[in-house]
Write an enzyme that holds these catalytic residues in place. Sequence first.
Site, PDB file in Angstrom:
ATOM      1  N   GLN A   1      -4.378  13.618  31.690  1.00 49.50           N
ATOM      2  CA  GLN A   1      -4.285  11.890  31.800  1.00 49.50           C
ATOM      3  C   GLN A   1      -5.613  11.094  32.489  1.00 49.50           C
ATOM      4  O   GLN A   1      -5.643   9.914  32.184  1.00 49.50           O
ATOM      5  CB  GLN A   1      -3.425  10.775  31.744  1.00 49.50           C
ATOM      6  CG  GLN A   1      -2.437  11.820  30.690  1.00 49.50           C
ATOM      7  CD  GLN A   1      -2.848  11.283  29.644  1.00 49.50           C
ATOM      8  OE1 GLN A   1      -2.868  10.645  28.978  1.00 49.50           O
ATOM      9  NE2 GLN A   1      -1.739  12.554  27.931  1.00 49.50           N
TER      10      GLN A   1
ATOM     11  N   LYS B   1      -7.751  14.267  23.960  1.00 45.84           N
ATOM     12  CA  LYS B   1      -7.615  13.362  24.981  1.00 45.84           C
ATOM     13  C   LYS B   1      -8.985  13.045  25.126  1.00 45.84           C
ATOM     14  O   LYS B   1      -8.342  12.020  25.346  1.00 45.84           O
ATOM     15  CB  LYS B   1      -6.533  13.518  25.723  1.00 45.84           C
ATOM     16  CG  LYS B   1      -4.832  13.850  25.431  1.00 45.84           C
ATOM     17  CD  LYS B   1      -4.366  14.117  26.140  1.00 45.84           C
ATOM     18  CE  LYS B   1      -2.604  14.838  26.531  1.00 45.84           C
ATOM     19  NZ  LYS B   1      -2.104  14.015  25.067  1.00 45.84           N
TER      20      LYS B   1
END
Length: 420
Positions: free
Chosen positions: A208, A231
């Site tokens: 993240q 991601k």
Amino acid sequence: MTLATAQTLADRTRADFPILHQEVNGKPLVYLDNAATSQKPKAVIEALSHYYSQDNSNVHRGVHALSARATDNYEGTRDKIVRFINAQSRNEIVFTRNASEAINLVAYSWGMNHLKAGDEIILSVMEHHSNLIPWQMVAQRTGAVLKFVGLTETQEFDFEQYQSLLSEKTKLVAVVHVSNTLGCINPVKEIGELAHRQGAKVLIDACQSLPHMPIDVQDLDCDWLVGSGHKMCAPTGIGFLYGKLALLESMPPFLGGGEMIAEVELNSFTCAELPHKFEAGTPAIGEAIALGAAIDYLMDIGMEAIADYEHELCRYLYEKLATVPGLTLYGPNPQADGSGRAALASFTSADVHANDLSTLLDESGVAIRTGHHCTQPLHKLLQQTSTARASLYFYNTHAEIDTFVASLTDTINFFQSIMG
């Protein structure tokens, strides 16, 4: 950065993402599920298509033109990752299917062979299941003991408690850089410095953080760092492990088969040199090449520019959510300029279940995530079975936040009206 300047980043990039220009349930798509997976720019889609339409061949094994082109582009991505995270050597980058496999590689290759009964592994209560279950399995097999860092009153990493957990028994600290639920940014450099003083190794889950901010593994001085391509604008099925060279050299292979060998006899084998000793079998060649295109794309924008814009988005998101009655938001509040946390918000409503919120928001074309976000222990600590999560990326706009918050408000008002 002014609002007008910040908006230019989304204005400049949205045309690159074909999927964003569609309607869902008759409404323009507002995609706010980026912490689960990001969308892909045309450059990435074209790189994947080009490999399969022009260069499709196995890597490393052929001398013909297609194999040579595929190998050059595949290995070229390894060099791009080196520059992206400032590694010292391309041999420190191991391709994996995803970050989960990267953590399992370390758990099985290093953890199962180095840890023994009584050794301690420090994790946090906010860890994604992918950075929790492998260490549970290692502990069950070796007798190592798991220790957990809790949360502060502002729902951040309790650094003071972490310091109290460290001892000569600590052999590994494995921690998420940015929580996918709380949005807090953990002080991984300082965490690592204290761990190393005890002689412990440090693994960082950067899934993240890599898509959203500059990462320098030499500055962080981590022993391992894992990343997930999907991601950060790349396809699914490709991730990577960074590891310090000497450490990777000391670790035995995780999987056996083709590609990871130097020589094979009927009763023995010798491993290939790094990084190939950890890359058994035919890899995800097209996906790795497309990951290289994604890194090129992100670096052309600039990770500092992405971080700055997302700070502004985060500030605006929290400002707007403050106008919605009955919401509970999890994790620390952003600083005045929107920095200090990730541009995502996990929340619950006093009146509407998270799943119902998501369902009705989808009818308005707004895509958010609901559930435990692969952080069940954290949700149990928060006394919630499910939260709703809106997560932003650099192609999101202030207008999309307005649409989301307006739809969220309408949804809550609707439920309140039918409940009397």
